[in-house]
Enzyme design. Structure first.
Site, short mmCIF file in Angstrom:
data_model
loop_
_atom_site.label_atom_id
_atom_site.label_comp_id
_atom_site.label_asym_id
_atom_site.label_seq_id
_atom_site.Cartn_x
_atom_site.Cartn_y
_atom_site.Cartn_z
CD GLU A 85 35.48 64.51 13.69
OE1 GLU A 85 34.91 65.00 12.82
OE2 GLU A 85 36.34 63.60 13.88
CB SER A 345 29.07 22.58 62.62
OG SER A 345 29.42 21.10 62.94
#
Length: 689
Positions: A85, A345
């Site tokens: 670019e 438990s």
């Protein structure tokens, strides 16, 4: 010659004046019409411990836009972007005159636009002030804005702004939104083909969307690769592999992980745009899949919650509040890691731990599992059967109820609850009632977070660490003596995995609440704790639900699919081992509560006996310098703990040891007494000289 020199000087002066006027005009224009550089609104983020996205909210305009740091973007992609670019990006000041001249020449010679002259800074200017028209006036405005931007921002800041705003198709803005949607990952590491596609997309984001126009997207990607090949910056073999990268055919959803944790932190911190949690994204994804698949197997209306924590740091690494946040039938919006339920438990290991601390038991001590009444309370085993005489190790591994209640009756439920509270866990108890023996079987309310916090103590040598999903300093507290703690961890590590699961080197315990409403399983390795809850959020019973059958398989699957390696369980403390029953002292061969009969089957438990000093001994105290050394007291038999008295006054606190030290406060006759846990005593009289 002189006249020619004057002309040159005049021209230079005119140029300088003109330049000064231009700079003055630009400066005035810059101050009068500054570029709109206020940071754009970005999506609110919830990120994990490494910065990976867990959850996000779109902007008010409905866009996915995430702030970007160059350190978090693939370096090869950045190089390709600049090379394709704006290859002189690092040199120019916003306008690349060479690129503009080339574009103008190509326009004149070809009669059409062959390449553009826009720099990345000019493209950022267009993103900051979007305009529909494409004209020379608009281009000139972009050029002026680019100069202004370059005066205010560094090159890296310009790149970061561009990578935050660049369009990538639909409502995707910025490279991070693009990689999440098109590739399902962060932009830190990209393949060559992925990087090339991201370079090409912002030029024509809608026409090149890979989900709608895959052929155009692929052609644009290949043009970028061709340019890189022509420039010779990338190896041709790599370029060829990049051409064969799979083109994404559909958008992937923006991550929606840890829904309950994210909802809570967003609600508690309004206005903050970036929230970091201690979660591990990989573990979170794995455990969410485990919970979702398990709930589907278990049936309708059943939900699953899973919590994983680091026992040493207290960081919560994964937090699944329900099987599916949006599943109304399972009430997925309820965070079941925080719901208070009966833990079944799962509290039994802490009862045994206190008994180990008191010296009441060893792993091979025999304890009775027979129908027993404790006042009006008569506990029964889960399967309604009884095992008779069993070892402590077997009783805990089989989760037998009567032995656990026997031990809780000895150590005291109030002491157990007090130890929990010291660790920062407050069980929910019936109002205005003291703790009772039913706690051993789940008669108290705890959340999954509470339970995992307690188990960090067993995983961390008895030291409980506060757990949280927000980074910060954690409080710690001692839950169990580290020696007793190792005995519990060793017993739990010997429990067989559930059917179909492999041994993973973890220790675990299961629990089922009364009426089959809640199934639990909590396990740990040498560092991590995972807790699993299964049930219906509305508290309705689920016939057949149990901790071992329903929750334990999920626990093992969670450890296996968390992505976090198993840490070996710690070695025993120095001097701590499993002792064979034949090597146990007589008082530890069989557990007998002081509240029970002293004699069983005609065999009397040995009464305490003082072996030193003997009856009638004359004791001559020894001195070391100016200090008088205490007298060592020894005894045998009896049941720990023991209390020593000298002339009716306590010598020290009750102790499990069969030795003590006494420093007489005067000479003459003294009476020494020892009392064991069953209330039996022995005494001798000695004469201190």
């Amino acid at each position: 010659m002189k006249r020619q020199m004057q002309r040159v000087l005049t021209a230079l002066s005119a140029t300088a004046v003109a330049g000064t006027l231009v700079m003055f005009a630009l400066d005035r224009l810059d101050k009068a019409f500054p570029p709109p550089l206020d940071p754009a609104e970005t999506s609110v983020e919830v990120i994990d411990r490494e910065g990976a996205l867990l959850r996000a909210l779109a902007t008010k305009e409905g866009a996915w836009r995430f702030r970007v740091s160059l350190d978090d973007v693939d370096a090869q992609f950045l190089s390709m972007l600049i090379a394709y670019e704006d290859k002189r990006f690092r040199e120019h000041r916003g306008i690349d005159l060479m690129a503009i001249g080339r574009a103008a020449w190509q326009l004149m010679t070809n009669g059409r636009i062959v390449s553009g002259g826009s720099t990345l800074t000019m493209q950022l200017a267009r993103l900051l002030e979007p305009r529909q028209e494409r004209s020379y006036t608009a281009k000139l405005r972009q050029m002026l804005r680019a100069v202004q931007i370059e005066r205010r921002l560094s090159k890296d800041e310009i790149l970061e702004r561009y990578l935050t705003l660049a369009p990538y198709g639909g409502n995707l803005e910025g490279v991070r939104a693009a990689t999440l949607a098109w590739f399902g990952k962060e932009p830190k590491r990209l393949t060559l083909g992925e990087a090339a596609l991201l370079v090409a997309l912002p030029q024509l984001p809608e026409r090149r969307r890979p989900d709608r126009n895959p052929e155009r997207a692929e052609a644009a990607r290949d043009r970028v690769l061709d340019r890189m090949a022509s420039a010779g910056t990338i190896d041709p073999a790599e370029i060829e592999r990049g051409r064969h990268d799979r083109m994404p055919r559909m958008r992937q959803p923006i991550p929606f992980l840890a829904a309950h944790a994210a909802e809570r932190i967003l609600r508690e911190n309004p206005g903050v745009t970036r929230h970091q949690l201690t979660l591990n994204r990989r573990a979170q994804e794995g455990l969410e899949r485990v919970a979702r698949e398990a709930a589907e197997r278990l049936g309708p209306r059943i939900s699953v919650a899973i919590l994983m924590a680091d026992a040493q740091t207290g960081d919560i690494l994964a937090e699944v509040g329900s099987a599916s946040f949006f599943d109304d039938s399972r009430r997925g919006w309820i965070d079941m890691t925080r719901a208070v339920r009966s833990p079944g438990s799962t509290l039994k290991p802490f009862i045994y731990g206190l008994a180990f601390e008191e010296g009441l038991i060893a792993q091979e001590t025999i304890i009775e599992d027979r129908p027993t009444s404790f006042g009006a309370y008569r506990p029964r085993n889960f399967d309604m059967e009884y095992q008779g005489d069993v070892s402590i190790r077997t009783a805990l591994q089989m989760s037998l109820n009567v032995p656990a209640v026997r031990l809780l009756d000895a150590v005291g439920p109030t002491r157990l609850v007090s130890r929990f509270r010291q660790a920062g866990v407050v069980p929910a108890l019936p109002r205005d009632e003291p703790p009772g023996l039913a706690i051993a079987l789940g008669g108290a309310g705890l959340s999954l977070r509470d339970l995992v916090k307690l188990y960090t103590g067993i995983a961390n040598r008895g030291l409980v660490t506060s757990i949280d999903n927000v980074p910060g300093k954690r409080a710690t507290a001692t839950l169990l003596d580290h020696r007793a703690n190792w005995q519990i961890a060793d017993i739990l590590s010997g429990i067989l995995p559930p059917e179909g699961a492999s041994r993973l080197g973890i220790a675990y315990k299961t629990g089922t609440s009364y009426g089959y409403r809640d199934a639990w399983s909590v396990g740990f390795d040498g560092r991590h704790v995972i807790g699993v809850w299964v049930g219906r959020p509305d508290g309705a019973p689920v016939p057949g639900l149990s901790g071992y059958q329903s929750a334990a398989p999920i626990l093992f699957e969670a450890f296996a699919r968390s992505g976090i390696p198993i840490t070996p369980l710690p070695r025993p403390p120095s001097g701590e081992t499993r002792t064979a029953r034949s090597d146990l002292p007589v008082t530890l061969k069989r557990y007998t509560s002081g509240k029970e009969s002293i004699e069983r089957k005609g065999v009397a438990e040995p009464a305490p006996e003082i072996v030193f000093p003997p009856q009638g001994a004359r004791v001559d105290l020894v001195s070391a310098g100016d200090e008088t050394l205490p007298l060592v007291l020894k005894m045998q038999g009896g049941r720990a703990p023991f209390r020593w008295l000298a002339n009716g006054r306590p010598v020290d606190a009750p102790s499990r040891r069969r030795t003590s030290r006494w420093l007489p406060d005067s000479t003459g006759f003294s009476r020494l007494t020892v009392i064991d846990a069953a209330g039996r005593s022995a005494s001798v009289e000695v004469y201190v000289e």
